[in-house]
Scaffold this active site. Structure first.
Site, short mmCIF file in Angstrom:
data_model
loop_
_atom_site.label_atom_id
_atom_site.label_comp_id
_atom_site.label_asym_id
_atom_site.label_seq_id
_atom_site.Cartn_x
_atom_site.Cartn_y
_atom_site.Cartn_z
N ARG A 159 0.83 -1.21 0.00
CA ARG A 159 0.00 0.00 0.00
C ARG A 159 0.86 1.26 0.00
O ARG A 159 0.54 2.25 0.66
CB ARG A 159 -0.95 0.01 1.22
N SER A 233 -11.38 -0.41 3.05
CA SER A 233 -10.49 -0.61 4.20
C SER A 233 -9.99 0.74 4.71
O SER A 233 -9.33 1.47 3.97
CB SER A 233 -9.31 -1.50 3.81
N GLU A 329 -5.35 4.05 5.86
CA GLU A 329 -5.12 4.09 4.41
C GLU A 329 -5.74 5.34 3.82
O GLU A 329 -5.31 5.86 2.81
CB GLU A 329 -5.76 2.87 3.73
#
Length: 335
Positions: A159, A233, A329
């Site tokens: 990520r 998420s 995130e």
């Protein structure tokens, strides 16, 4: 270039929380982007709004990137496909399936636009973007000049990429080139993909079958943002040293862990949040989704501050119980 003054951002983000931007520009071609970067002072870049939480009004210019186009630049068993940054990512997956090009079927139904995909190095069900990435083009924010970045130059991680670190806010991605294949290598062992294919009596799956399974899994676990605002998420899965993981495992023998780069271990953030007692819990009009603790949701009329306050409570709780720092995130705008 189209300008909206005092623009509501609720419809431009998947969380759907209300906030206003002083000025929002819709950018539909490269020259508009170049002119905007030359004349505006450090504008914020908006794609599909699927990774943004607004916690207040935005007193900066916003450029909404709407560059369009998909082009085959090299055809063969392995093909190079150049995709404009404003293309909706799932539409790109569907295009690839129609062209019988494999490599991104596991990334089906991930929200957002293609230009944002390399920044986050999007991933799901055993596949990450860098596995099929070839290169990208980006425009420098302070000069309007363009540059090509190779896979190595993007410095992809979990990520993560150079665009979230050293080059944060310095470039605007304009197109992405992927390397897709007609010789399909399927990834079906992650999560419940193989179980679903077996339930469907699919003995020789195709990339379309894998995509269909991923879509079914995602729809069963994740709320539709058009019904219940969310950004998927909310937190990254923590990456721990093996030593720390083994220490925690002594006290929590049911703690799942998956091999990561080197001798590191990835722990599901959703499991940590659920164990800390947050699954299905709400605070005002914001909540932790009842089917997947990793997802924070707008239950209806929530403010960005309500969502962010809940996120901070969850982070503090997990830190207190497991001594693990959860990292969002989602990008938080308006703080």
């Amino acid at each position: 270039m189209e300008l909206f003054n005092n623009a509501s951002l609720a419809a431009y983000t998947t969380f759907g929380v209300e906030a206003f931007a002083d000025r929002l520009y819709r950018i539909e071609d490269m020259e508009e982007l170049r002119l905007a970067l030359q004349h505006l002072d450090h504008p914020l870049i908006l794609g599909g709004g699927s990774n943004i939480l607004t916690v207040g009004d935005i007193h900066r210019d916003i450029l909404r990137i709407e560059l369009k186009g998909i082009e085959v630049i090299r055809e063969g068993d392995t093909s190079l496909i150049r995709i404009a940054a404003g293309e909706v990512w799932h539409d790109v997956v569907l295009w690839a399936l129609e062209a019988d090009l494999g490599g991104i079927e596991n990334l089906s139904l991930i929200p957002g636009t293609t230009g944002a995909a390399p920044i986050q190095n999007i991933g799901a069900y055993g596949v990450e973007l860098d596995m099929v990435f070839h290169s990208l083009e980006a425009m420098r924010a302070d000069s309007g000049t363009t540059r090509v970045f190779t896979r190595e130059q993007c410095r992809f991680g979990y990520r993560d990429s150079i665009f979230k670190n050293e080059l944060r806010h310095q470039y605007v991605i304009t197109n992405v080139t992927l390397q897709l294949s007609r010789e399909h290598t399927l990834h079906t062992t992650y999560g419940a993909i193989q179980d679903m294919l077996t339930a469907w009596s699919v003995e020789h799956p195709t990339i379309r079958d894998v995509s269909r399974a991923v879509i079914n899994i995602r729809q069963s676990k994740l709320p539709d943002p058009t019904v219940m605002g969310n950004a998927g998420s909310f937190f990254k899965n923590p990456i721990l040293s093996r030593e720390k993981y083994e220490q925690l495992f002594k006290d929590h023998p049911d703690m799942p862990g998956y091999p990561a780069a080197g001798d590191l271990v990835k722990v599901p953030a959703g499991w940590l949040i659920e164990q800390a007692g947050w699954k299905g819990v709400s605070r005002g009009r914001a909540g932790c989704y009842e089917k997947q603790a990793l997802v924070l949701v707008n239950l209806g009329g929530a403010t960005g501050q309500e969502v962010w306050s809940l996120a901070r409570e969850i982070m503090a709780s997990v830190q207190q119980r497991f001594a693990i720092d959860l990292i969002p995130e989602v990008n938080v705008w308006g703080t």
